[in-house]
Design an enzyme around this catalytic site. Structure first.
Site: not given
Length: 305
Positions: A140-141, A144, A217
């Site tokens: 997930h990070e 980004h 998100e």
């Protein structure tokens, strides 16, 4: 930067639109300040200096604020091993890896580009999640960074920071006798106008940034779950971390709330937000529902009991 993370054109369009709108508001903000204060040189120099500081030093500022340190593979072999596998799968450069000694179970990515990118996790989240769950959070990070929305959020948040600073400065200058020293009602009215404009700009930037933050998100959840092929692991991590937040002391949550727009999950207590307009993240249920849809799309096998 080309990676195997699925491109998200909706996220790209939303980021471009948010930056464009904030840019218009920022230009108007500076123009009004120049017209009211009659000192455009000082305003431009101060605003430009703060923007440069936030943009070029965002990674160092974030790590220092979280009391985090960059770690090497010898210090954190498990963490580096997971990120090595994910970066290889995503075909992207490996960012620096940092750890914050905090019981708050969370993670975030920062840095203006891939060369300055950092993925930071807390000791609290490493202790609570198993390897599969932590892999979902780190994917997930990393998304980004791949989507460049970390840099966009850093720039986008700048206007709100400046407007908030101006509002507070003007408020306290009046609170401690500014009107008596100002020499008349005309100057007092000028200060009130600057405060009003700054407050409006802060409110607009606040809402725009949170709208972008909520969408990014969801985009990171999708990209990370697709990369690992295990949406259920990310859903499990979300459920576990959100539940653990209720056990964190309120003072610790308040101290970390300035990072909410960058955190994996918001540093919030058990009570939900009164309005989604004010939230930096979608609700837990919305994120879980989206991950369930992705799991169906990928044909992920149901976890064994």
């Amino acid at each position: 930067m080309r990676t195997r993370f699925r491109p998200d054109r909706q996220l790209t369009v939303r980021m471009a639109l948010t930056v464009f709108l904030l840019g218009l508001v920022y230009v108007a903000f500076v123009a009004v300040l120049v017209a009211l204060l009659k000192s455009w040189v000082a305003i431009v120099v101060i605003a430009g200096g703060l923007l440069a500081l936030q943009y070029f030093c965002s990674d160092r500022i974030a790590l220092a604020a979280m009391h985090a340190r960059v770690v090497d593979p010898q210090q954190q072999p498990r963490l580096h091993g997971i990120i090595d596998r994910l970066c290889a799968a995503a075909d992207m450069p490996k960012p620096r890896v940092a750890v914050a000694n905090s019981d708050l179970p969370n993670a975030f990515a920062t840095g203006r580009n891939t060369e300055r990118a950092v993925v930071c996790v807390t000791t609290g989240i490493m202790r609570r999640l198993d390897t599969g769950e932590l892999e979902g959070v780190l994917a997930h990070e990393l998304s980004h960074i791949a989507h460049r929305d970390v840099a966009v959020m850093t720039i986008a948040s700048f206007l709100g920071v400046v407007a908030g600073m101006v509002t507070r400065f003007m408020f306290y200058s009046q609170l401690f006798g500014g009107r008596r020293r100002s020499g008349g009602d005309q100057t007092y009215l000028l200060v009130m106008l600057v405060m009003l404009v700054s407050a409006v700009v802060y409110a607009l930037s606040f809402l725009l940034i949170r709208a972008l933050s909520r969408y990014r998100e969801l985009a990171a959840d999708r990209a990370g779950a697709t990369l690992t092929g295990r949406p259920s692991a990310l859903a499990s991590a979300l459920t576990k971390v959100t539940g653990e937040m209720a056990r964190i002391p309120t003072r610790d949550l308040r101290a970390a709330q300035a990072f909410n727009a960058f955190f994996f999950t918001p540093a919030a207590g058990p009570r939900p937000s009164l309005s989604t307009l004010l939230s930096t993240h979608p609700s837990l249920q919305q994120r879980l529902d989206r991950l369930a849809e992705i799991s169906t799309e990928l044909g992920e096998a149901a976890p064994s009991a």
